[in-house]
Structure formats: C-alpha cells, structure tokens
Write a protein that holds these residues in place. Structure first.
Motif, PDB file in Angstrom:
ATOM      1  N   GLN A 405       0.795  -1.213   0.000  1.00  0.00           N
ATOM      2  CA  GLN A 405       0.000   0.000   0.000  1.00  0.00           C
ATOM      3  C   GLN A 405       0.830   1.267   0.000  1.00  0.00           C
ATOM      4  OE1 GLN A 405      -2.669  -0.852   3.232  1.00  0.00           O
ATOM      5  NE2 GLN A 405      -4.209  -1.539   1.771  1.00  0.00           N
TER       6      GLN A 405
ATOM      7  N   TYR B  11      -8.108   2.086   9.330  1.00  0.00           N
ATOM      8  CA  TYR B  11      -6.648   2.198   9.375  1.00  0.00           C
ATOM      9  C   TYR B  11      -6.300   3.248  10.403  1.00  0.00           C
ATOM     10  CZ  TYR B  11      -6.260  -0.257   4.888  1.00  0.00           C
ATOM     11  OH  TYR B  11      -6.301  -1.173   3.882  1.00  0.00           O
ATOM     12  N   HIS B  13      -4.126   6.128  10.881  1.00  0.00           N
ATOM     13  CA  HIS B  13      -3.197   6.962  10.151  1.00  0.00           C
ATOM     14  C   HIS B  13      -2.807   8.134  11.017  1.00  0.00           C
ATOM     15  CE1 HIS B  13      -1.104   8.377   6.659  1.00  0.00           C
ATOM     16  NE2 HIS B  13      -1.696   9.565   6.785  1.00  0.00           N
ATOM     17  N   ALA B  20     -11.819   2.719   5.960  1.00  0.00           N
ATOM     18  CA  ALA B  20     -11.649   2.388   4.552  1.00  0.00           C
ATOM     19  C   ALA B  20     -12.842   1.597   4.036  1.00  0.00           C
ATOM     20  CB  ALA B  20     -10.367   1.596   4.355  1.00  0.00           C
ATOM     21  N   GLY B  41      -9.592   5.710  -3.660  1.00  0.00           N
ATOM     22  CA  GLY B  41      -9.577   5.887  -2.203  1.00  0.00           C
ATOM     23  C   GLY B  41     -10.847   5.446  -1.526  1.00  0.00           C
ATOM     24  N   LYS B  44     -11.531   0.019  -2.441  1.00  0.00           N
ATOM     25  CA  LYS B  44     -11.581  -1.154  -3.329  1.00  0.00           C
ATOM     26  C   LYS B  44     -10.454  -2.138  -3.013  1.00  0.00           C
ATOM     27  CE  LYS B  44     -11.129   1.294  -7.151  1.00  0.00           C
ATOM     28  NZ  LYS B  44     -10.974   2.670  -6.614  1.00  0.00           N
ATOM     29  N   SER B  45      -9.223  -1.613  -2.946  1.00  0.00           N
ATOM     30  CA  SER B  45      -8.076  -2.494  -2.680  1.00  0.00           C
ATOM     31  C   SER B  45      -8.206  -3.148  -1.311  1.00  0.00           C
ATOM     32  CB  SER B  45      -6.773  -1.706  -2.730  1.00  0.00           C
ATOM     33  OG  SER B  45      -6.587  -1.194  -4.022  1.00  0.00           O
TER      34      SER B  45
HETATM   35  N1  LIG Z   1      -1.994   1.294   5.206  1.00  0.00           N
HETATM   36  C1  LIG Z   1      -2.866   2.311   5.281  1.00  0.00           C
HETATM   37  N2  LIG Z   1      -2.782   3.160   6.318  1.00  0.00           N
HETATM   38  C2  LIG Z   1      -3.641   4.181   6.422  1.00  0.00           C
HETATM   39  N3  LIG Z   1      -4.621   4.425   5.550  1.00  0.00           N
HETATM   40  C3  LIG Z   1      -4.782   3.633   4.483  1.00  0.00           C
HETATM   41  C4  LIG Z   1      -3.877   2.521   4.296  1.00  0.00           C
HETATM   42  N4  LIG Z   1      -4.257   1.875   3.162  1.00  0.00           N
HETATM   43  C5  LIG Z   1      -5.325   2.557   2.684  1.00  0.00           C
HETATM   44  N5  LIG Z   1      -5.640   3.600   3.450  1.00  0.00           N
HETATM   45  C6  LIG Z   1      -6.737   4.517   3.271  1.00  0.00           C
HETATM   46  O1  LIG Z   1      -7.910   3.757   3.141  1.00  0.00           O
HETATM   47  C7  LIG Z   1      -8.742   4.264   2.125  1.00  0.00           C
HETATM   48  C8  LIG Z   1      -9.028   3.167   1.085  1.00  0.00           C
HETATM   49  O2  LIG Z   1      -7.836   2.818   0.438  1.00  0.00           O
HETATM   50  P1  LIG Z   1      -7.821   1.777  -0.774  1.00  0.00           P
HETATM   51  O3  LIG Z   1      -8.527   0.560  -0.348  1.00  0.00           O
HETATM   52  O4  LIG Z   1      -6.418   1.619  -1.188  1.00  0.00           O
HETATM   53  O5  LIG Z   1      -8.665   2.554  -1.872  1.00  0.00           O
HETATM   54  P2  LIG Z   1      -8.743   2.283  -3.429  1.00  0.00           P
HETATM   55  O6  LIG Z   1      -8.054   1.022  -3.759  1.00  0.00           O
HETATM   56  O7  LIG Z   1     -10.195   2.240  -3.687  1.00  0.00           O
HETATM   57  O8  LIG Z   1      -8.121   3.454  -4.082  1.00  0.00           O
HETATM   58  C9  LIG Z   1      -8.020   5.458   1.540  1.00  0.00           C
HETATM   59  O9  LIG Z   1      -8.544   6.610   2.116  1.00  0.00           O
HETATM   60  C10 LIG Z   1      -6.599   5.271   1.985  1.00  0.00           C
HETATM   61  O10 LIG Z   1      -5.998   6.507   2.179  1.00  0.00           O
END
Ligand SMILES: Nc1ncnc2c1ncn2[C@@H]1O[C@H](COP(=O)(O)OP(=O)(O)O)[C@@H](O)[C@H]1O
Ligand SMILES: [Mg+2]
Lengths: 407, 222
Positions: A405, B11, B13, B20, B41, B44-45
């Motif tokens: 990530q 998460y 942060h 998320a 954001g 999805k991931s």
């Molecule tokens: N390891 C992490 N630590 C803190 N925040 C995270 C982390 N990974 C993702 N996020 C936050 O979680 C939210 C969703 O992220 P993500 O699932 O990667 O979105 P997408 O794949 O849809 O772009 C985002 O706001 C991202 O900033």
C-alpha cells in the motif's frame, strides 16, 4: 527452481551491497586462520627446539644478544677457546657435553652460507684423559643427555650432530653440510667444496631440520680458526647440562668459573618465542571477539537493510502463499551462504598468508592445517546465522499488505 | 465460495482512524465474475485484500468455503492462498532478479512441485500467454504488457479457483489492457471465480455483476 536458486540469484543481483559485510567476515576469518596456523607451527618449533635438541645451556660473550638457540653463535663477539678446556677440566658436576663453535658468514657464488667450526669429541677426550679428570671420564649415560631413539639403528654421524650437536671425529679438511646448502649447490657426500680458499671434502649431508642449521657448513674448529686468521677463539659453547644440576645452580657455577662470559639456559632463549606465542594466542582471541562484533554487526545491519528493501518482494511471495517459515528460511539460507563463503574464503587466504609470511615473520616453516577449515566455517557460519536471525524473523513477520500500500 | 459478513476496516493513520470500509456484506459464488468500481480511495483495494486473506478486518468475518479466514493463523491463510487464490496486481509485482520462467515457478516451488514439472508447467503457461520466446527475460527486459502477462501466467501456476485482480489494466495501454481483460474472461469461462477491481467502466461491464463502492460503503450490486 529451488529456494537455494532464488537466494543465490538475489545475492548475485545485489552483490555490491553485500560486499562490505562479506569482507568483514572474510577478513576476520582470514586473520584468525593465519594467526592460528602460524602459532601452531611456532609452538611446535619451540617444542622441537626444547625437546629434540641436546644443548640446554649456552656460554656466550658478555655483549651477545640471543634471539634464538640456533643462531646463538652468529655474532661478532668472541670467547677464548681456552674456556672449553677450563670447563672440561673443572670439577663442576652435571656437564655432559660441550660443543664450542666459531661461525662466520661466507659469500660464494652470490649466495651466503654460514661456516661453523666445531670441535670433535675425540679431541676433548684426549685432553681430559691426559689431565686425568673432567667430564668425559664419567659413565657415558649422562643424566642430561638426550636419549637416542630406541630402535635397531645405531645413530649415525649425521644424527648425533643434528640431534645432540656433538660429533665424535672430524678431520681438518672434512665438512658436513646442511640440507639447504647441499640442495642449492647440488652437493652430495664425497664431493668437494671450496670455501675461503680451502678445499673441504663433504663427508655427510645433514638431514633437513627446518632451522638455520640447514644453511650451515660444519668443519673442524681449528681449520676455521686458521682460515679466519683469528687465533684460538670461539663464538659460543653449547653445553648439555644435567637437568637436576641446572636447577641446583649449574649456571651460576659456570658463571663463576667463566666470569667474562654470559651463561644462559636455552629455556631463557626460547622464552621470547614462548611469550610471542602466548601473545599470538591472546591476539587470536581478541580477533575472534572483534570479528564476532564487527562481522556480526555488519551482517545484521546489511540483513535489516536487505529485508527493508525487499519488503515488496516478501509481500508478493506471501500473497502467492509463502508462509513465515519459507521467508525465514530464505533469509537464513542467505546468512548461511554468506557464512560459508566467508569461512572457506577466509581459510584459503589465511592459510596462504600463513604459509607465505610465516617463514618471514616467525622464521618457521608453516604447512596448511586442514582442521582449521572446520573452525573457520563453524565460526563464520555461526556468526552469520546469529546475525541473520532477527532480520529474518522480522521478514517472516512482515504484514504482507502493508508492503503493497505504500505505492 | 467467498463471503464478507459485516466487515469494516479502519486504518490508523497518524493516530487518527481512517475508515476504509464499513459494514460490507458481499457474497461471491463459485464461477462468479465480479467487478468492483468506485472512485480512488473508496476502499476497493482494502476489500480485495481482505477477500484474499491478506488483511484482517477491524470488525466482521470473511469466509472462504464457510471457513472464517481471520480465525486461522497467518500461515494457515498463506496455505489457503497458495492452493486456491491467485492475486494479480496493478504493478505486477514480479520478482526483479528472476527470469519470466522463474517468476512463474515461484508458486510451484512454494507448493513443493519437483523441478522437472516446474519447468514444464512454467513453459506451458508462458506459451499460453504468448511469451514462449521470452522465457529467460528478466522483468526489466520486458514491456509492461509482457510483464503483466508473466504475472498472469504466475497466477495460473497453481491452478487457483479464485482470481483476485486489483486494477490489472491500470498501468497498461488500451490494446494490452484489452488482451489482459479477455484473458480474465477466458479464465472465468474455465470456471474460475474472478473478482476484479477497476475504475474503467468498459472493463467493469465485462463482468457478470458490478459492486459500486463509495467512501467505504457498497452502494449497489450487493
Ligand atoms: N496502510 C494504510 N494506512 C492508512 N490508511 C490507508 C492505508 N491503506 C489505505 N488507506 C486509506 O484507506 C482508504 C481506502 O484505500 P484503498 O482501499 O487503497 O482505496 P482504493 O483502492 O479504492 O483506491 C483510503 O482513504 C486510503 O488513504
Ligand atoms: Mg487501490
């Protein structure tokens, strides 16, 4: 593909990063192997000097300094030959053998050798017999005399000279030559050898001893004296003293008899060498501590950096189903390979250094010691694995998705 | 085959909690082809990683064949991934110092397959994705499209029932992207379950159904 292949590929791909920690462990092991190897042979040489050789007391000129037993007579100061007679006719007990020597360096055919004059035993015997007293009238099996190796062979001239530093008979134009002299000049028994304008007949080639005696030519003391035009002088008297008598003050008695000479025991002579060996042993312990610290720290540091750099790759492997054991193995195997390479490389270079520089530094012949490779690998692998433990465990515990990530 | 029950993910942060994903309920059946769409954001991931047993949820359960993934140990989850789940990443995640062949062999190595079978299978798979002539090339010696195809071949090595793809065409030009997508169609046609994250509506349309995510909430397609 095996895990080994994967580890190997990674090492080669990033070999430059590995260089420092590899060098640390490699050079550390090199130093230990070299020191251990030289020390072992040096200790052996001392033991050989103490045990295998006859004389245990040296009578030297006052100003003489002694580095080692074999070259004790290689100096310019002199003693009167009369001291030998004084000793042999004295009533001092515990003197088993006397061997006066006069040595000189001779340069011939661009090479230098040592010409050493010695006095055959037959000549003291006639003198002492005439005097009706002295050391050689006592029974032959003196207490300080080195016992002959039991066996069927009667000791030859060569052996008595090499082992006891005594010879029964020697004619004025006869010479015995050291193994190196014989080899360098292609001489054998019966050949003749011209030195300082005198032609000697080679009566024996002495066996290799690994000492300065190998480059000596032994001839009759009086012949050497007349060739050097020096009169009746000698450089040293080697004395075989009886052990009990030595502890009972034999050295002091000789000193009293010959107040202008310096009397030392061979134990005092080899003492410096014994101390050097002790120092080398301590040095190798210190080296061990240093490589354990420096090598270990360097490997650990590298491994942590390597795990950090590869966190994405580790995450990928985990996504593909690699368990923590697999990741742990991957890094430990890398540590193992690093340790193995350092151990084997260190053994090879260390041995090479010891064999090359041992003769120059310690004046001894050094042979490779295969047992040291076991130690080298053991120490090196031990350190490398210990240092890799924590980084490897960190890698195995990485959170697989955190590694994706960050992008 | 895969199910999420009331799953949320926060998460941390910089000491502030970021949500998320909140209270997601998803069911993916065997042979399904699901696309997940939504703005960047939106989580999805996060959703995909949790489905694949890579990221533990803050609340809720993820079930794989009725087994709760996050009640298992990390190594047990790794074993499930090894056998049943294949990941395709937007950035391919090939191991840089290994050749195409060796990259495809990794899952086989992990599964303990013997070397001869490894080689044979890797060659077949690379031939299938059209890289039969690039076996000994390292990732840096391949185009991005070729790299993604190596990644696809690697995913197939252990013949997984489920393929999870996170923006598999995100880094590719349209033509290569289309190739990769038709490859995913093909895999689904073979009976594999495919979940694909994308922000390309055309790509999403290839799936049997689409989940829409907005700010960590599934707004339609459940
Ligand atoms: N390891 C992490 N630590 C803190 N925040 C995270 C982390 N990974 C993702 N996020 C936050 O979680 C939210 C969703 O992220 P993500 O699932 O990667 O979105 P997408 O794949 O849809 O772009 C985002 O706001 C991202 O900033
Ligand atoms: Mg994403």
């Amino acid at each position: 593909m095996k895990l080994k292949t994967l580890v190997w590929r990674e090492i080669f791909e990033r070999r430059n990063q590995l260089a420092t920690s590899f060098l640390a462990i490699f050079l550390g092991i090199t130093a230990i192997v070299a020191i251990k190897n030289i020390t072992f042979y040096s200790e052996k040489a001392v033991a050989r000097e103490l045990d295998a050789l006859g004389a245990n007391i040296l009578v030297l000129p006052k100003a003489a300094s002694v580095q080692d037993y074999y070259s004790a007579d290689m100096q310019t100061d002199e003693l009167p030959e009369e001291y030998v007679t004084r000793l042999s006719m004295s009533d001092i007990e515990g003197l088993d053998n006397l061997s006066p020597k006069l040595s000189t360096r001779v340069e011939t055919e661009g090479r230098s050798l040592t010409l050493t004059g010695i006095l055959p035993k037959s000549e003291f015997q006639s003198k002492s017999a005439w005097a009706g007293a002295g050391i050689f009238t006592r029974p032959a099996e003196g207490c300080g005399e080195v016992a002959d190796v039991p066996g069927v062979f009667k000791p030859t001239v060569k052996e008595t000279l090499v082992r006891k530093r005594v010879i029964e008979d020697l004619a004025p134009d006869e010479a015995l030559i050291g193994a190196d002299v014989a080899a360098l000049r292609g001489l054998k028994e019966g050949d003749s050898l011209a030195l300082l304008g005198h032609t000697f007949k080679v009566t024996a080639v002495l066996p290799q001893t690994g000492t300065v005696d190998d480059s000596r030519v032994f001839a009759h003391l009086h012949t050497v004296q007349s060739l050097l035009d020096k009169g009746s002088v000698i450089n040293a008297i080697e004395v075989v003293g009886c052990c009990q008598e030595i502890s009972a003050g034999l050295v002091e008695k000789i000193n009293k008899l010959l107040p202008d000479a310096k009397v030392v025991t061979v134990t005092q002579v080899v003492d410096t060498q014994v101390r050097t060996n002790g120092m080398m042993a301590r040095l190798s312990t210190i080296f061990l501590a240093i490589i354990a610290l420096v090598g270990g720290a360097s490997i650990a540091n590298y491994m942590y950096a390597n795990v950090f750099e590869r966190r994405r790759e580790i995450g990928t492997l985990m996504a593909l189903g690699a368990g923590s054991t697999m990741i742990l193995k991957m890094f430990l195997l890398k540590g193992l390979l690093l340790g193995l390479a350092g151990g084997v490389g260190g053994y090879v270079l260390g041995t090479l250094l010891a064999v090359t520089f041992g003769p120059r530094l310690a004046g001894i012949t050094v042979m490779p010691m295969p047992i040291l490779i076991v130690w080298a690998i053991g120490i090196s692998v031990g350190i490398a694995l210990l240092a890799s433990c924590l980084p490897a465990r960190n890698a195995a515990r990485l959170d697989p998705c955190a590694t994706f990530q960050e992008i | 085959m895969l199910r999420m029950e009331g799953v949320s993910k926060n998460y941390n942060h910089r000491s502030a909690a970021v949500t998320a994903l909140s209270d997601a309920n998803v069911a993916v059946d065997r042979g399904d082809y699901v696309s997940v769409v939504g703005p960047s954001g939106c989580g999805k991931s996060t959703l995909l990683l949790m489905l694949g047993g890579m990221l533990s949820p803050t609340r809720g359960r993820v079930l794989f064949d009725d087994e709760s993934l996050y009640d298992l140990s990390p190594d047990q989850r790794a074993a499930i991934r090894k056998k049943h789940i294949g990941f395709v990443f937007q950035t391919f995640n090939l191991v840089p110092y290994l050749t195409a062949m060796e990259n495809v062999q990794i899952p086989l190595l992990l599964a303990g397959v013997d070397e001869q079978t490894q080689t044979q299978r890797a060659e077949e798979l690379l031939a299938r994705v059209g890289l039969g002539d690039r076996l000994d090339h390292k990732p840096s010696e391949l185009s991005v499209g070729q790299q993604q195809r190596v990644a696809l071949a690697r995913v197939l090595a252990n013949d997984p029932a489920i393929i999870l793809a996170d923006e598999p065409t995100g880094n590719l030009d349209p033509d290569t992207g289309t190739q990769v997508l038709s490859f995913l169609d093909e895999l689904n046609a073979e009976g594999r379950t495919v979940v694909m994250v994308t922000h390309d509506p055309q790509a999403a349309a290839r799936a049997k159904r689409t989940l829409h995510l907005v700010d960590g909430a599934i707004v339609s397609g459940e």
